[in-house]
Scaffold this motif. Structure first.
Motif, short mmCIF file in Angstrom:
data_model
loop_
_atom_site.label_atom_id
_atom_site.label_comp_id
_atom_site.label_asym_id
_atom_site.label_seq_id
_atom_site.Cartn_x
_atom_site.Cartn_y
_atom_site.Cartn_z
N MET A 85 0.82 -1.19 0.00
CA MET A 85 0.00 0.00 0.00
C MET A 85 0.87 1.26 0.00
O MET A 85 0.55 2.22 -0.69
CB MET A 85 -0.92 -0.05 1.22
N ARG A 86 1.95 1.25 0.76
CA ARG A 86 2.85 2.41 0.80
C ARG A 86 3.51 2.64 -0.55
O ARG A 86 3.74 3.77 -0.93
CB ARG A 86 3.91 2.22 1.89
N THR A 87 3.80 1.58 -1.25
CA THR A 87 4.43 1.71 -2.56
C THR A 87 3.49 2.41 -3.55
O THR A 87 3.92 3.27 -4.31
CB THR A 87 4.81 0.32 -3.11
N LYS A 88 2.21 2.07 -3.50
CA LYS A 88 1.22 2.71 -4.37
C LYS A 88 1.14 4.20 -4.09
O LYS A 88 1.08 5.02 -4.99
CB LYS A 88 -0.16 2.08 -4.17
N LYS A 89 1.13 4.58 -2.81
CA LYS A 89 1.06 6.00 -2.45
C LYS A 89 2.31 6.73 -2.90
O LYS A 89 2.24 7.84 -3.43
CB LYS A 89 0.88 6.15 -0.93
N LEU A 90 3.47 6.13 -2.71
CA LEU A 90 4.73 6.74 -3.11
C LEU A 90 4.77 6.93 -4.63
O LEU A 90 5.15 8.00 -5.11
CB LEU A 90 5.91 5.89 -2.63
N VAL A 91 4.37 5.91 -5.37
CA VAL A 91 4.35 6.02 -6.83
C VAL A 91 3.36 7.09 -7.26
O VAL A 91 3.65 7.90 -8.15
CB VAL A 91 4.01 4.65 -7.47
#
Length: 160
Positions: free
Chosen positions: A1-7
């Motif tokens: 989930m954090r990766t999606k937000k960062l991207v």
């Protein structure tokens, strides 16, 4: 989930950066007016009341007619008129070579507009080098309508 937000944040940052630099570049390359001239329909016009006086001086020296173009930045018809009519190759060639061109912004040059009884844009006033009005063209006309007028006025001034 954090990766999606960062991207998502990175993509948004890239889009905003691209938009910002595109806007800055457009401002540097796109000018409607500067201190001495207006650039409308790909044609350079003398600007404002001082440009009109200068325009008449040039017109008298070169025995050319004067075309005064009343426009406004908010005028949707003006934008189409500038692109389609003033941008027409035949009309543009005659205007650039055979006329002294002056642009009046209706929001700024209100006194001149009143003097020539112009209350809405686009509006063209054709004059001889002495300032006598030869033709008026109200509204956004097409190139087929304007071409005979610019030719007739040019020829009339040449004969004098």
């Amino acid at each position: 989930m954090r990766t999606k937000k960062l991207v998502s944040i990175l993509v948004l940052a890239l889009i905003l950066t691209f938009a910002y630099f595109s806007y800055i570049t457009a401002l540097e390359n796109f000018t409607l007016s500067d201190k001495n001239a207006s650039y409308l329909g790909g044609i350079k016009f003398h600007r404002a009341a001082s440009g009109l006086e200068e325009g008449f001086q040039i017109a008298q020296q070169e025995n050319k007619p004067v075309m005064m173009y009343f426009w406004a930045i908010w005028c949707q018809y003006c934008a189409k008129f500038q692109t389609d009519t003033l941008g027409n190759p035949q009309v543009k060639k005659i205007l650039e070579e055979e006329y002294v061109l002056v642009a009046m912004d209706l929001d700024i040059d209100r006194e001149v507009a009143q003097k020539y009884a112009v209350s809405y844009p686009p509006y063209l006033v054709f004059m001889d080098p002495k300032g006598n009005i030869l033709e008026r063209v109200p509204g956004a006309v097409d190139a087929d309508y304007l071409l005979p007028i610019v030719t007739k006025v040019r020829d009339e001034v040449r004969r004098k």
